[in-house]
Design an enzyme around this catalytic site. Structure first.
Site, PDB file in Angstrom:
ATOM      1  CE  LYS A 159      -5.588   5.867  -0.108  1.00 31.70           C
ATOM      2  NZ  LYS A 159      -7.030   5.568  -0.235  1.00 31.70           N
ATOM      3  NE  ARG A 199      -7.350   9.696   8.702  1.00 32.17           N
ATOM      4  CZ  ARG A 199      -7.318   8.787   7.743  1.00 32.17           C
ATOM      5  NH1 ARG A 199      -7.708   7.549   7.992  1.00 32.17           N
ATOM      6  NH2 ARG A 199      -6.891   9.090   6.536  1.00 32.17           N
ATOM      7  CG  ASP A 229      -8.545   4.495  -3.000  1.00 32.49           C
ATOM      8  OD1 ASP A 229      -9.428   5.260  -3.420  1.00 32.49           O
ATOM      9  OD2 ASP A 229      -8.512   4.053  -1.837  1.00 32.49           O
ATOM     10  CG  HIS A 268      -2.870   2.071   6.435  1.00 25.31           C
ATOM     11  ND1 HIS A 268      -3.925   1.679   5.670  1.00 25.31           N
ATOM     12  CD2 HIS A 268      -2.814   3.418   6.312  1.00 25.31           C
ATOM     13  CE1 HIS A 268      -4.476   2.738   5.108  1.00 25.31           C
ATOM     14  NE2 HIS A 268      -3.814   3.809   5.474  1.00 25.31           N
ATOM     15  CG  HIS A 314     -10.937   0.170   3.813  1.00 27.69           C
ATOM     16  ND1 HIS A 314     -11.079   0.314   5.173  1.00 27.69           N
ATOM     17  CD2 HIS A 314     -10.545   1.371   3.336  1.00 27.69           C
ATOM     18  CE1 HIS A 314     -10.787   1.558   5.496  1.00 27.69           C
ATOM     19  NE2 HIS A 314     -10.460   2.220   4.395  1.00 27.69           N
ATOM     20  CB  SER A 315      -6.146  -1.507   5.375  1.00 28.99           C
ATOM     21  OG  SER A 315      -5.167  -0.887   6.154  1.00 28.99           O
ATOM     22  CE1 TYR A 344      -3.396   2.638   0.224  1.00 26.87           C
ATOM     23  CE2 TYR A 344      -4.286   1.444   2.092  1.00 26.87           C
ATOM     24  CZ  TYR A 344      -4.399   2.435   1.148  1.00 26.87           C
ATOM     25  OH  TYR A 344      -5.513   3.227   1.127  1.00 26.87           O
ATOM     26  CG  ASN A 372      -9.554   7.803  -0.604  1.00 23.44           C
ATOM     27  OD1 ASN A 372      -8.357   7.624  -0.388  1.00 23.44           O
ATOM     28  ND2 ASN A 372     -10.472   6.933  -0.218  1.00 23.44           N
TER      29      ASN A 372
HETATM   30  O1  GKR Z   1      -5.001   6.312   5.314  1.00 28.04           O
HETATM   31  O2  GKR Z   1      -5.250   8.132   4.194  1.00 28.04           O
HETATM   32  C1  GKR Z   1      -5.509   6.939   4.404  1.00 28.04           C
HETATM   33  C2  GKR Z   1      -6.469   6.241   3.503  1.00 28.04           C
HETATM   34  O3  GKR Z   1      -6.933   7.101   2.528  1.00 28.04           O
HETATM   35  C3  GKR Z   1      -7.594   5.634   4.278  1.00 28.04           C
HETATM   36  O4  GKR Z   1      -8.148   6.505   5.188  1.00 28.04           O
HETATM   37  C4  GKR Z   1      -8.657   5.128   3.384  1.00 28.04           C
HETATM   38  O5  GKR Z   1      -9.771   4.830   4.099  1.00 28.04           O
HETATM   39  O6  GKR Z   1      -7.091   3.477   2.708  1.00 28.04           O
HETATM   40  C5  GKR Z   1      -8.361   3.876   2.687  1.00 28.04           C
HETATM   41  C6  GKR Z   1      -9.047   3.699   1.360  1.00 28.04           C
HETATM   42  O7  GKR Z   1      -8.793   2.726   0.727  1.00 28.04           O
HETATM   43  O8  GKR Z   1      -9.870   4.517   0.976  1.00 28.04           O
HETATM   44 MG    MG Z   2     -10.229   3.142  -0.812  1.00 30.63          MG
END
Ligand code: GKR
Ligand code: MG
Length: 433
Positions: A192, A412, A221, A357, A328-329, A144, A223
């Protein structure tokens, strides 16, 4: 056998300044450890999301758990009322673990995992063997990757070594990936995105493919950082790279947008599956996602889907509908990793490598006695011990709990971190590109 004690331990875990479309991670991620003790002298543990929202739900659930038989999980579910809550449960605006609409399910999931730990210890079997046995011998995870600022997490005298260094270019991302794969042996790669201009992220994915080849399926991803237009553009640019076991995860916000992206990609001959943990977070989202052809792969998570057994049910549902299942994590410690590994091994439909993570957390924060969980070729083997297979180092827990008490924040907030460290005017804008 009934549960006679329920203790709740809020933890602060050092976390590097990782970036996503939500903003930037704070120096400490918040987690919670729960412990249940039975009248037979068996102790069950589980790890859950952290911060005040999660704590409040766990404290509210506590009165129903005290005195319960750990086998009576359906009874607890019905008394607690953890069914799907009305309201916006998407993770479009709220990071996982912060949405009050799934707080009850999250609390239930933690208690379920701790009860399964107790039951496993009572009958001398690992949790996945209580739940139908193993669909696979070990749980595969993906590398990841995150764009990140310099820093290894923690603050001041408590700062961690920055193992991966600053990573804000395609070239440094390839180095990050190389290092992570060398250390853990992952066979799938997740980037990400939603952080840099999409052209740079396209270049990053291409460089990753050039470096690791088609035997390492790729996912990206952002988001929801992209418009439909941009999602289609990126999908078409990466049609080779995201096919063959890869996917495009939550490129834009909402099921309608995802459906439009899928339609346009298919019309252009690009059969790239769309995956989601943002638009799809509960059972109620499955049929709309399926009917609209918006999502082809659902990212489950035992922490917020209502537990390990809920993910098994989700897997069966996905199979019936011809949808894929991944996991998911969020930031987590080794105890959550074990919960995820048991879930994966006990869920035949989990055919994609799960996210984790874990590489981003430092060994000095691990609360498992004996240290961090080990990976073999990117996978976690179920420990040869009953229950979840976790033994807790309670001195370590006390230290992480003390650190939590001293932290000035209780939830968070990645946008606040962006404003503090990167740009005082930063706002989460969707779509950004
Ligand atoms: O840790 O910033 C992060 C991720 O963006 C996490 O919060 C997400 O929920 O990893 C996650 C995802 O797959 O969307
Ligand atoms: Mg995601």
């Amino acid at each position: 056998m009934v549960i006679k004690e329920f203790s709740i331990h809020p933890l602060a875990v050092a976390d590097p300044p990782l970036r996503s479309s939500y903003g930037r991670h704070a120096p400490y991620a918040l987690r919670t450890l729960i412990r249940l003790d039975t009248t037979d002298g068996i102790c069950g543990v589980a790890e859950a999301h952290g911060g005040e929202g999660s704590l409040a739900a766990l404290h509210a659930l506590r009165r129903l758990v005290l005195g319960m038989d750990p086998f009576a999980l359906h009874d607890l579910w019905m008394r607690w009322g953890a069914e799907e809550a009305a309201g916006d449960r998407t993770q479009t605006w709220m990071v996982p673990g912060e949405n009050p609409h799934d707080a009850r399910r999250r609390a239930f999931a933690a208690v379920e995992a701790a009860c399964l730990d107790i039951i496993g210890k009572a009958v001398g079997k690992p949790v996945c063997d209580l739940l139908g046995g193993r669909a696979r011998g070990a749980a595969p995870f993906s590398a990841y990757l995150f764009y990140k600022h310099a820093g290894g997490g923690g603050e001041g005298a408590d700062e961690r070594e920055d193992e991966y260094g600053e990573c804000l270019t395609p070239e440094s991302m390839v180095r990050q990936c190389r290092r992570m794969i060398a250390q853990y042996g992952f066979r799938d790669i997740k980037l990400k995105g939603g952080v840099l201009d999409p052209e740079i992220e396209i270049e990053t994915v291409r460089l990753l493919r050039a470096e690791f080849g088609p035997n390492y399926p790729l996912r990206i991803d952002p988001n929801c950082a992209w418009s439909v237009e941009t999602s289609v553009r990126v999908g078409l640019a990466l049609r080779e790279e995201l096919s063959g076991g890869g996917y495009l995860e939550d490129p834009c916000a909402g099921l309608d947008g995802m459906a439009e992206v899928r339609r346009r990609l298919l019309a252009a001959g690009a059969d790239i599956p769309l995956a989601s943990n943002v638009a799809v977070t509960g059972f109620e989202d499955i049929l709309p996602a399926w009917r609209g052809h918006a999502v082809q792969i659902v990212l489950s998570d035992p922490h917020y889907w209502g537990g390990i057994r809920a993910v098994q049910r989700l897997g069966d549902l996905c199979r019936c509908l011809g949808m894929g299942l991944s996991m998911h994590s969020n930031n987590h410690l080794g105890l959550s990793l074990l919960i995820m590994a048991h879930t994966c091994c006990a869920t035949p439909a989990m055919e994609f490598a799960c996210d984790t993570h874990y590489p981003w957390q430092h060994s000095s924060d691990e609360i498992l006695a004996g240290g961090r969980v080990q990976f073999e070729n990117g996978a976690v083997r179920i420990p040869d011990r009953p229950g979840l297979g976790a033994e807790i180092d309670w001195d370590r827990v006390a230290r992480l709990e003390e650190r939590y008490r001293r932290l000035p924040y209780r939830r968070r907030d990645d946008a606040a971190e962006m404003r503090k460290h990167v740009d005082p005017a930063w706002q989460r804008i969707l779509p950004r590109w």
